[in-house]
Design a protein around this motif. Structure first.
Motif, PDB file in Angstrom:
ATOM      1  N   GLY A 135       0.616   0.683  14.482  1.00  0.00           N
ATOM      2  CA  GLY A 135       1.805   0.941  13.676  1.00  0.00           C
ATOM      3  C   GLY A 135       2.587   2.123  14.222  1.00  0.00           C
ATOM      4  N   THR A 136       3.737   2.358  13.646  1.00  0.00           N
ATOM      5  CA  THR A 136       4.551   3.496  14.066  1.00  0.00           C
ATOM      6  C   THR A 136       4.176   4.722  13.240  1.00  0.00           C
ATOM      7  OG1 THR A 136       6.272   2.796  12.533  1.00  0.00           O
ATOM      8  CG2 THR A 136       6.482   2.056  14.807  1.00  0.00           C
ATOM      9  N   ALA A 137       4.386   5.882  13.816  1.00  0.00           N
ATOM     10  CA  ALA A 137       4.010   7.127  13.152  1.00  0.00           C
ATOM     11  C   ALA A 137       4.717   7.267  11.808  1.00  0.00           C
ATOM     12  CB  ALA A 137       4.323   8.311  14.052  1.00  0.00           C
ATOM     13  N   GLY A 138       3.960   7.716  10.800  1.00  0.00           N
ATOM     14  CA  GLY A 138       4.515   7.923   9.467  1.00  0.00           C
ATOM     15  C   GLY A 138       3.717   7.194   8.410  1.00  0.00           C
ATOM     16  N   ASN A 139       4.140   7.376   7.156  1.00  0.00           N
ATOM     17  CA  ASN A 139       3.456   6.732   6.040  1.00  0.00           C
ATOM     18  C   ASN A 139       3.974   5.312   5.833  1.00  0.00           C
ATOM     19  OD1 ASN A 139       3.267   6.243   2.810  1.00  0.00           O
ATOM     20  ND2 ASN A 139       1.563   7.490   3.550  1.00  0.00           N
ATOM     21  N   VAL A 140       3.050   4.382   5.625  1.00  0.00           N
ATOM     22  CA  VAL A 140       3.435   2.976   5.452  1.00  0.00           C
ATOM     23  C   VAL A 140       2.727   2.401   4.224  1.00  0.00           C
ATOM     24  CG1 VAL A 140       3.801   2.646   7.933  1.00  0.00           C
ATOM     25  CG2 VAL A 140       1.572   2.083   6.918  1.00  0.00           C
ATOM     26  N   PRO A 141       3.329   1.377   3.595  1.00  0.00           N
ATOM     27  CA  PRO A 141       2.679   0.747   2.438  1.00  0.00           C
ATOM     28  C   PRO A 141       1.513  -0.128   2.868  1.00  0.00           C
ATOM     29  CG  PRO A 141       4.733  -0.376   2.958  1.00  0.00           C
ATOM     30  CD  PRO A 141       4.674   0.825   3.855  1.00  0.00           C
ATOM     31  N   VAL A 142       0.471  -0.118   2.028  1.00  0.00           N
ATOM     32  CA  VAL A 142      -0.693  -0.976   2.228  1.00  0.00           C
ATOM     33  C   VAL A 142      -0.768  -1.921   1.036  1.00  0.00           C
ATOM     34  CG1 VAL A 142      -3.187  -1.087   2.539  1.00  0.00           C
ATOM     35  CG2 VAL A 142      -1.888   0.843   3.482  1.00  0.00           C
ATOM     36  N   VAL A 143      -0.753  -3.218   1.291  1.00  0.00           N
ATOM     37  CA  VAL A 143      -0.707  -4.213   0.221  1.00  0.00           C
ATOM     38  C   VAL A 143      -1.927  -5.126   0.320  1.00  0.00           C
ATOM     39  CG1 VAL A 143       0.597  -6.116  -0.797  1.00  0.00           C
ATOM     40  CG2 VAL A 143       1.809  -4.143   0.161  1.00  0.00           C
ATOM     41  N   VAL A 144      -2.597  -5.289  -0.817  1.00  0.00           N
ATOM     42  CA  VAL A 144      -3.736  -6.198  -0.920  1.00  0.00           C
ATOM     43  C   VAL A 144      -3.262  -7.438  -1.667  1.00  0.00           C
ATOM     44  CG1 VAL A 144      -6.070  -6.514  -1.785  1.00  0.00           C
ATOM     45  CG2 VAL A 144      -5.328  -4.257  -0.984  1.00  0.00           C
ATOM     46  N   THR A 145      -3.481  -8.621  -1.081  1.00  0.00           N
ATOM     47  CA  THR A 145      -3.013  -9.871  -1.675  1.00  0.00           C
ATOM     48  C   THR A 145      -4.183 -10.821  -1.882  1.00  0.00           C
ATOM     49  OG1 THR A 145      -0.856  -9.632  -0.603  1.00  0.00           O
ATOM     50  CG2 THR A 145      -1.444 -11.833  -1.394  1.00  0.00           C
ATOM     51  N   THR A 146      -4.263 -11.372  -3.087  1.00  0.00           N
ATOM     52  CA  THR A 146      -5.270 -12.393  -3.402  1.00  0.00           C
ATOM     53  C   THR A 146      -4.536 -13.615  -3.943  1.00  0.00           C
ATOM     54  OG1 THR A 146      -5.585 -11.795  -5.722  1.00  0.00           O
ATOM     55  CG2 THR A 146      -6.844 -10.521  -4.087  1.00  0.00           C
ATOM     56  N   PRO A 147      -5.249 -14.707  -4.188  1.00  0.00           N
ATOM     57  CA  PRO A 147      -4.573 -15.874  -4.788  1.00  0.00           C
ATOM     58  C   PRO A 147      -3.918 -15.566  -6.135  1.00  0.00           C
ATOM     59  CG  PRO A 147      -6.678 -16.519  -3.843  1.00  0.00           C
ATOM     60  CD  PRO A 147      -6.632 -15.018  -3.789  1.00  0.00           C
ATOM     61  N   ALA A 148      -4.342 -14.463  -6.773  1.00  0.00           N
ATOM     62  CA  ALA A 148      -3.804 -14.137  -8.093  1.00  0.00           C
ATOM     63  C   ALA A 148      -2.637 -13.171  -8.042  1.00  0.00           C
ATOM     64  CB  ALA A 148      -4.910 -13.555  -8.968  1.00  0.00           C
ATOM     65  N   GLY A 149      -2.310 -12.632  -6.866  1.00  0.00           N
ATOM     66  CA  GLY A 149      -1.204 -11.695  -6.798  1.00  0.00           C
ATOM     67  C   GLY A 149      -1.417 -10.615  -5.764  1.00  0.00           C
ATOM     68  N   SER A 150      -0.628  -9.561  -5.858  1.00  0.00           N
ATOM     69  CA  SER A 150      -0.684  -8.481  -4.873  1.00  0.00           C
ATOM     70  C   SER A 150      -0.720  -7.135  -5.583  1.00  0.00           C
ATOM     71  CB  SER A 150       0.526  -8.524  -3.938  1.00  0.00           C
ATOM     72  OG  SER A 150       0.551  -9.719  -3.179  1.00  0.00           O
ATOM     73  N   ALA A 151      -1.283  -6.149  -4.878  1.00  0.00           N
ATOM     74  CA  ALA A 151      -1.304  -4.779  -5.376  1.00  0.00           C
ATOM     75  C   ALA A 151      -1.057  -3.841  -4.208  1.00  0.00           C
ATOM     76  CB  ALA A 151      -2.644  -4.463  -6.035  1.00  0.00           C
ATOM     77  N   THR A 152      -0.266  -2.816  -4.439  1.00  0.00           N
ATOM     78  CA  THR A 152       0.031  -1.823  -3.406  1.00  0.00           C
ATOM     79  C   THR A 152      -0.874  -0.612  -3.594  1.00  0.00           C
ATOM     80  OG1 THR A 152       2.341  -2.542  -3.281  1.00  0.00           O
ATOM     81  CG2 THR A 152       1.825  -0.346  -2.404  1.00  0.00           C
ATOM     82  N   VAL A 153      -1.460  -0.167  -2.492  1.00  0.00           N
ATOM     83  CA  VAL A 153      -2.376   0.972  -2.541  1.00  0.00           C
ATOM     84  C   VAL A 153      -1.567   2.250  -2.748  1.00  0.00           C
ATOM     85  CG1 VAL A 153      -4.102   2.282  -1.268  1.00  0.00           C
ATOM     86  CG2 VAL A 153      -3.981  -0.206  -1.010  1.00  0.00           C
ATOM     87  N   ALA A 154      -1.926   3.005  -3.776  1.00  0.00           N
ATOM     88  CA  ALA A 154      -1.223   4.258  -4.049  1.00  0.00           C
ATOM     89  C   ALA A 154      -1.386   5.208  -2.864  1.00  0.00           C
ATOM     90  CB  ALA A 154      -1.781   4.907  -5.317  1.00  0.00           C
ATOM     91  N   GLY A 155      -0.279   5.780  -2.428  1.00  0.00           N
ATOM     92  CA  GLY A 155      -0.326   6.746  -1.327  1.00  0.00           C
ATOM     93  C   GLY A 155      -0.207   6.132   0.043  1.00  0.00           C
ATOM     94  N   GLY A 156      -0.427   4.823   0.134  1.00  0.00           N
ATOM     95  CA  GLY A 156      -0.289   4.143   1.422  1.00  0.00           C
ATOM     96  C   GLY A 156      -1.227   4.683   2.484  1.00  0.00           C
ATOM     97  N   PHE A 157      -0.797   4.522   3.746  1.00  0.00           N
ATOM     98  CA  PHE A 157      -1.588   4.930   4.904  1.00  0.00           C
ATOM     99  C   PHE A 157      -0.658   5.633   5.875  1.00  0.00           C
ATOM    100  CE2 PHE A 157      -3.457   4.246   9.138  1.00  0.00           C
ATOM    101  CZ  PHE A 157      -4.795   4.552   8.917  1.00  0.00           C
ATOM    102  N   THR A 158      -1.122   6.739   6.434  1.00  0.00           N
ATOM    103  CA  THR A 158      -0.275   7.509   7.349  1.00  0.00           C
ATOM    104  C   THR A 158      -0.732   7.315   8.785  1.00  0.00           C
ATOM    105  OG1 THR A 158       0.169   9.175   5.656  1.00  0.00           O
ATOM    106  CG2 THR A 158       0.571   9.799   7.953  1.00  0.00           C
ATOM    107  N   TYR A 159       0.151   6.751   9.596  1.00  0.00           N
ATOM    108  CA  TYR A 159      -0.119   6.625  11.024  1.00  0.00           C
ATOM    109  C   TYR A 159       0.223   7.941  11.706  1.00  0.00           C
ATOM    110  CZ  TYR A 159      -0.875   1.559  11.020  1.00  0.00           C
ATOM    111  OH  TYR A 159      -1.385   0.305  10.835  1.00  0.00           O
TER     112      TYR A 159
END
Length: 331
Positions: A135-159
């Motif tokens: 990924g590119t440097a900086g904070n990016v969103p992390v999303v978990v997806t299941t058959p029932a929907g999606s959730a975004t990880v609080a705070g994301g991930f920083t490259y």
């Protein structure tokens, strides 16, 4: 009774007169009958999939159709994410991660929209492991997806961009223009490095596991000082002082013939090494028609006029001068 809308769960039906059931339906959709009590009190079935809501369950046998029992299909519950570890890693990717939460069965994970690799969900659906993509440097969103929907990880991930290379020293700092000089470059953040001398790639470049030492072999170059540049995926660094190419001094092994007319005009051949770019003098007077072969080992030419007697013969190249042993005898 209730169960997931996706079906697939076991349902126990209790009643009377249920023997030899030919079908069991959930809202009109047949279920798979797994077991029937011979006396007609119990039936175990696998619930079929159905839209969320309450539906009638009906048993049919030779005696007719039972009164409906109500069964509630539950809408799938979306994923819940509690934590992500670690929360940062290099832009090159390859960082193993762990996500903890609930309802994570069948999950996929993206970092800024790019799929993580090696994603595995534990049987309880509470832990997801995988490996970050690049990924590119900086904070990016992390999303978990299941058959029932999606959730975004609080705070994301920083490259985090890897630090640029630092070149501290180069040994040796000089070598012949022919190249082939083994070198050692010491610094830091040198993983994945390539090295150029005046823009020409060094060969046999190897970086030690600590990323602090680079070894290799110089390419051929022209005489003089040239820049040495170390390049990694994180950037480039120029070695202070560069590298100085030194032309190898000429070596004269033989001269034939060793004598000739004082009027000059004698064809001669000098054999040796490092003779590229050579000129030849007889007692300080330049020979004419001097030609050096491509290998730099043979010089031919024509003697100038000279005085009778033995005179010195000097071969001069960009690398220096050498005197031919025995000189030349004018007769």
């Amino acid at each position: 009774m209730s169960g997931p809308a996706g079906g697939g769960n076991l349902v126990l039906i209790v009643g009377s007169g249920l023997a030899n059931a030919s079908s069991v339906t959930f809202g009109g959709t047949p279920a798979s009958i797994l077991f029937q009590d011979p006396i007609g009190l119990l039936i175990i079935v696998t619930a079929p999939a159905h839209a969320a809501g309450t539906v009638p369950v009906v048993v049919t046998n030779a005696g007719g159709t039972s009164a409906p029992a109500m069964y509630t299909y539950l809408a799938p519950v979306g994923p819940v994410v509690l934590s992500l570890l670690p929360t940062s890693g290099p832009t090159t990717g390859g960082t193993p991660f762990t996500i903890v939460g609930s309802n994570l069965a069948g999950a996929s994970v993206t970092f800024n929209g790019v799929a993580a690799t090696g994603v595995v969900v534990d049987p309880t659906g509470t832990i997801v492991t995988g490996v970050t993509p690049a990924g590119t440097a900086g904070n990016v969103p992390v999303v978990v997806t299941t058959p029932a929907g999606s959730a975004t990880v609080a705070g994301g991930f920083t490259y985090v961009a890897p630090p640029p290379p630092v070149a501290v020293s180069l040994v040796p700092v000089t070598g012949p223009t022919t190249g082939g000089t083994p070198f050692v470059l010491v610094g830091s953040n040198l993983a994945g490095a390539s090295v150029t001398f005046n823009g020409v790639a060094a060969t046999g470049v190897v970086v030690d596991p600590s990323g602090t030492i680079v070894t290799g072999v110089t390419p051929a170059g022209t005489a003089g000082n040239v820049p040495v540049v170390v390049t990694t995926p994180a950037g480039s660094a120029t070695v202070a002082g560069g590298f100085t190419y030194v032309a190898a001094p000429p070596v004269a092994v033989s001269l034939l013939p060793t004598s000739g007319s004082s009027a000059g005009g004698t064809l001669f051949t000098i054999t040796g090494s490092n003779l590229a770019g050579a000129s030849v003098t007889f007692n300080g007077v330049a020979a004419t028609g001097v030609v050096v072969d491509p290998s730099g080992t043979i010089v031919t030419g024509v003697t100038p006029a000279g005085t009778v007697g033995n005179v010195p013969v000097v071969v001069t190249t960009p690398g220096g001068s050498t005197t031919v042993a025995g000189g030349f005898n004018y007769v």
